[in-house]
Structure formats: structure tokens, C-alpha cells
Design a protein around this motif. Structure first.
Motif, PDB file in Angstrom:
ATOM      1  N   ALA A   2       3.878   2.883 -11.382  1.00  0.00           N
ATOM      2  CA  ALA A   2       2.720   3.143 -10.532  1.00  0.00           C
ATOM      3  C   ALA A   2       1.619   2.119 -10.776  1.00  0.00           C
ATOM      4  CB  ALA A   2       2.197   4.563 -10.779  1.00  0.00           C
ATOM      5  N   ARG A   3       1.378   1.774 -12.048  1.00  0.00           N
ATOM      6  CA  ARG A   3       0.345   0.780 -12.349  1.00  0.00           C
ATOM      7  C   ARG A   3       0.705  -0.581 -11.761  1.00  0.00           C
ATOM      8  NH1 ARG A   3      -0.206   0.397 -18.270  1.00  0.00           N
ATOM      9  NH2 ARG A   3       1.652   1.690 -18.437  1.00  0.00           N
ATOM     10  N   LEU A  44       2.019   7.036  -6.722  1.00  0.00           N
ATOM     11  CA  LEU A  44       0.984   7.895  -7.290  1.00  0.00           C
ATOM     12  C   LEU A  44       1.183   9.364  -6.910  1.00  0.00           C
ATOM     13  CD1 LEU A  44      -2.143   5.588  -6.849  1.00  0.00           C
ATOM     14  CD2 LEU A  44      -1.071   6.274  -9.001  1.00  0.00           C
ATOM     15  N   ALA A  94       2.263   1.903  -3.463  1.00  0.00           N
ATOM     16  CA  ALA A  94       1.254   2.445  -4.371  1.00  0.00           C
ATOM     17  C   ALA A  94       0.971   3.910  -4.071  1.00  0.00           C
ATOM     18  CB  ALA A  94      -0.028   1.623  -4.274  1.00  0.00           C
ATOM     19  N   ARG A  97       0.840  -1.206   0.000  1.00  0.00           N
ATOM     20  CA  ARG A  97       0.000   0.000   0.000  1.00  0.00           C
ATOM     21  C   ARG A  97       0.869   1.247   0.000  1.00  0.00           C
ATOM     22  NH1 ARG A  97      -3.747   1.677   5.087  1.00  0.00           N
ATOM     23  NH2 ARG A  97      -1.642   1.963   5.947  1.00  0.00           N
ATOM     24  N   ARG A 104     -11.772   1.682  -6.317  1.00  0.00           N
ATOM     25  CA  ARG A 104     -10.932   0.487  -6.362  1.00  0.00           C
ATOM     26  C   ARG A 104     -10.386   0.204  -7.759  1.00  0.00           C
ATOM     27  NH1 ARG A 104     -10.834  -4.959  -7.256  1.00  0.00           N
ATOM     28  NH2 ARG A 104      -9.739  -6.221  -5.675  1.00  0.00           N
ATOM     29  N   VAL A 127       0.130  -0.372  -7.988  1.00  0.00           N
ATOM     30  CA  VAL A 127      -1.307  -0.408  -7.682  1.00  0.00           C
ATOM     31  C   VAL A 127      -1.854  -1.819  -7.848  1.00  0.00           C
ATOM     32  CG1 VAL A 127      -3.586   0.342  -8.501  1.00  0.00           C
ATOM     33  CG2 VAL A 127      -1.754   2.019  -8.167  1.00  0.00           C
ATOM     34  N   LEU A 138      -9.844   2.164  -3.473  1.00  0.00           N
ATOM     35  CA  LEU A 138      -8.536   1.545  -3.683  1.00  0.00           C
ATOM     36  C   LEU A 138      -7.739   1.483  -2.386  1.00  0.00           C
ATOM     37  CD1 LEU A 138      -6.409   0.389  -5.604  1.00  0.00           C
ATOM     38  CD2 LEU A 138      -5.709   2.744  -6.139  1.00  0.00           C
ATOM     39  N   ILE A 154      -7.715   2.756 -11.635  1.00  0.00           N
ATOM     40  CA  ILE A 154      -6.488   2.621 -12.426  1.00  0.00           C
ATOM     41  C   ILE A 154      -6.456   1.233 -13.058  1.00  0.00           C
ATOM     42  CG2 ILE A 154      -3.967   2.594 -12.323  1.00  0.00           C
ATOM     43  CD1 ILE A 154      -4.203   4.555  -9.965  1.00  0.00           C
ATOM     44  N   TRP A 177      -0.902  -3.980  -4.919  1.00  0.00           N
ATOM     45  CA  TRP A 177      -1.660  -3.652  -3.710  1.00  0.00           C
ATOM     46  C   TRP A 177      -3.122  -4.069  -3.848  1.00  0.00           C
ATOM     47  CZ3 TRP A 177      -2.859  -3.096   0.984  1.00  0.00           C
ATOM     48  CH2 TRP A 177      -3.977  -2.367   1.388  1.00  0.00           C
ATOM     49  N   ARG A 178      -3.719  -3.837  -5.026  1.00  0.00           N
ATOM     50  CA  ARG A 178      -5.152  -4.111  -5.203  1.00  0.00           C
ATOM     51  C   ARG A 178      -5.473  -5.585  -5.013  1.00  0.00           C
ATOM     52  NH1 ARG A 178      -6.910  -1.078 -10.007  1.00  0.00           N
ATOM     53  NH2 ARG A 178      -5.612  -2.614 -11.093  1.00  0.00           N
TER      54      ARG A 178
END
Length: 300
Positions: free
Chosen positions: A188-189, A144, A140, A137, A160, A192, A206, A163, A195-196
Motif C-alpha cells: 500500500a505504501r 488502502l 492506491a 490512483r 496528501r 501510494v 492525497l 502516509i 500515485w502521490r
């Protein structure tokens, strides 16, 4: 001109601000108040004011705070520029308005070395065994903030699935309801996505927390704790400072100021100019290396 004429001109200007400049409601209200008060002081002759009239306004503002005078002057300068652009005046007397020195300091700046230390801490955390999802987390969040220049509120309130793994941008609605396109780096993607995978599919945000999403206060605390671990004084850093670092480092790398304005979501380029602090040494080097006269001198 009569008072009615001033009222009509002011309304036309404010309508332009709403429709074309996309100014926020609070900005429009403040501009309207400043213009109407100036009209009253000039007995309804603001639209036809000459330099002497504006100097008189400046004298009447002498007891006000510098920030207030700066705001009033900015409102009137934009108003007179609008009248000139619309052909409602043949001249623009705005240069006679006071330009008080601002007491606002330059934003806090992080060096690229500081940012490297932040990411080094994140890498060490992610290498720990057993792995802690909170480190994913953190990665991410920082990717960002620094990689896309998001505002703290925009970041913590991301849905959520805002992205997508295959889309290198995000469309956000920021201040004043203005939409802007935000670039999302591959790093960044990836951060994310990692983390997601740990966020329950039933959660709306998110970065969930409790029944809602992560708070701005908690985000601030997380970033300061990271700074302390990286050996950076916590009072030098915040989510906003990381947003500023995004803009500053892009500008130092040669990014166009107008492109930065769009990415940051600023209605006025002047805000971007303040936000993206660049030291004078770099500006001198830029002129010497990029200006046609500098290139001609180098060829001799």
C-alpha cells in the motif's frame, strides 16, 4: 428508588460511556432516551428493576420494530452490567430482556479469488503503454481499502502526506472522535508513493478532485467499474465490502478479534463480531485443531 435516583444512575452510566467506552454522541443520546423512557414505564424504578419488570418492558415493546427492540435491550443490558460492575447492584437482571432475531443480513463477502481478480485487472492496467496516472490512483485506493480496512470517508479525505514511505502505520480519527492505529502494508505504501508523485504538491488531499477531494460517490463508481472489468457483479462490491473483506480475510488467517476491533475502530466488540463473518465450517475446524481437548483426542 425515586425518579431522581434513576436520573442520577443514568447520568453516571452515560458519563462512563463518554469517558471510557468512547461512544459517539448519537449513541449516547439514543441510550439516554431509551433508558429514560424505560424509567418512565417503570415509574422511576429502573435502577432496582427485577426480571419481572424487564419482562413487562418487553411486552410493552411488542409493537415496535425488531431493530428498535434490539437497540433498547442493548442499552438496558449495558446499563445493568454497569450497575453490577460498579457495585450499585448485587445482580444483573439483563438476561430477562428480549433478544429479537435481527433482520439484518450478513455483510456481502468477497472471496480471496475475487480479490485476486481485482488486482489482476489493476496489474493489466498498469502495464498499458502509455501509462495512465488514474491506474496508479486506482491501485492506491484498492490497496488502502482492502489492505488497511479504511472507511470510504476516511480514505477519500486523507491529507496528501498522511502516509509516509518509512512509517508502516497511520493514526486516524474515526467515528465518535476515537483515534486508532491503522497498519499500512509495504504494498500500500508503494502504491501510494507511485500515485502521490502525480499529485500536485500544492494540493491538500492525497486523492484530489476539483477544489476538494474525491467524493464517496465517485469512489463507489470507480470500485464498481473495476469489479465489472474483473467479471464480478457490480452489485456485490463497494468500498465497504472491501473493508469487510479486509476484516474477514484477516480473521480467516488467524487474526485476533480484539486486534481487528482496534484496527476497524469499533467501540463495541459486538460490531466486529457481526462485521467479520466467518463460516461455521471454519469455526468447527478451528475448535477441532486448536482446542486442548481436540489436541488430546488427536494424540490418542
Amino acid at each position: 428508588m425515586s425518579a431522581l435516583d434513576d436520573r442520577g444512575l443514568i447520568e453516571r452510566f452515560l458519563e462512563m460511556m463518554r469517558a471510557e467506552a468512547g461512544a459517539a454522541g448519537n449513541t449516547i443520546a439514543a441510550y439516554g432516551t431509551d433508558l429514560r423512557l424505560a424509567s418512565e414505564l417503570l415509574e422511576g424504578r429502573l435502577g432496582e428493576a427485577i426480571a419481572a419488570d424487564l419482562e413487562r418492558l418487553g411486552a410493552a415493546w411488542q409493537t415496535l420494530a425488531r431493530t428498535t427492540v434490539a437497540r433498547k435491550s442493548a442499552a438496558l443490558r449495558r446499563f445493568f452490567a454497569f450497575l453490577a460492575d460498579e457495585g450499585l447492584r448485587s445482580d444483573d437482571p439483563g438476561g430477562a430482556l428480549p433478544r429479537p432475531g435481527s433482520s439484518r443480513g450478513l455483510p456481502k463477502v468477497l472471496s480471496t479469488g475475487d480479490v485476486d481478480r481485482l488486482f489482476a485487472v489493476i496489474a493489466r492496467r498498469q502495464a498499458r503503454v502509455p501509462a495512465d496516472p488514474n491506474d496508479l490512483r486506482l491501485s492506491a485506493l484498492v490497496e488502502l481499502l482492502y489492505g488497511s480496512g479504511l472507511r470510504a470517508t476516511e480514505l477519500v479525505s486523507l491529507p496528501r502526506n498522511a502516509i509516509a514511505p518509512d512509517r508502516p502505520y497511520l493514526i486516524l480519527k474515526g467515528k465518535g472522535g476515537r483515534e486508532r492505529l491503522v497498519p499500512i502494508s509495504d504494498r500500500a505504501r508503494a502504491a501510494v508513493a507511485a500515485w502521490r508523485a502525480h499529485v500536485d504538491v500544492g494540493r491538500a488531499w492525497l486523492f484530489p478532485s476539483g477544489k476538494g477531494h474525491l467524493s464517496r460517490v465517485r469512489l463507489h463508481q470507480i470500485i464498481r467499474a473495476l469489479a465489472a472489468e474483473a467479471g464480478i457483479p457490480p452489485d456485490r462490491i463497494s468500498p465497504h465490502v472491501l473493508r469487510h473483506a479486509f476484516a474477514t480475510h484477516l480473521l480467516e488467517g488467524g487474526a485476533d478479534l480484539r486486534a481487528l476491533q482496534a484496527m476497524l475502530g469499533h467501540a463495541d466488540i459486538a460490531t466486529t463480531e457481526i462485521y467479520t463473518h466467518v463460516d461455521s465450517k471454519r469455526l468447527v475446524e478451528l475448535v477441532n485443531s486448536r482446542h486442548p481437548l481436540g489436541e488430546a483426542l488427536a494424540r490418542k
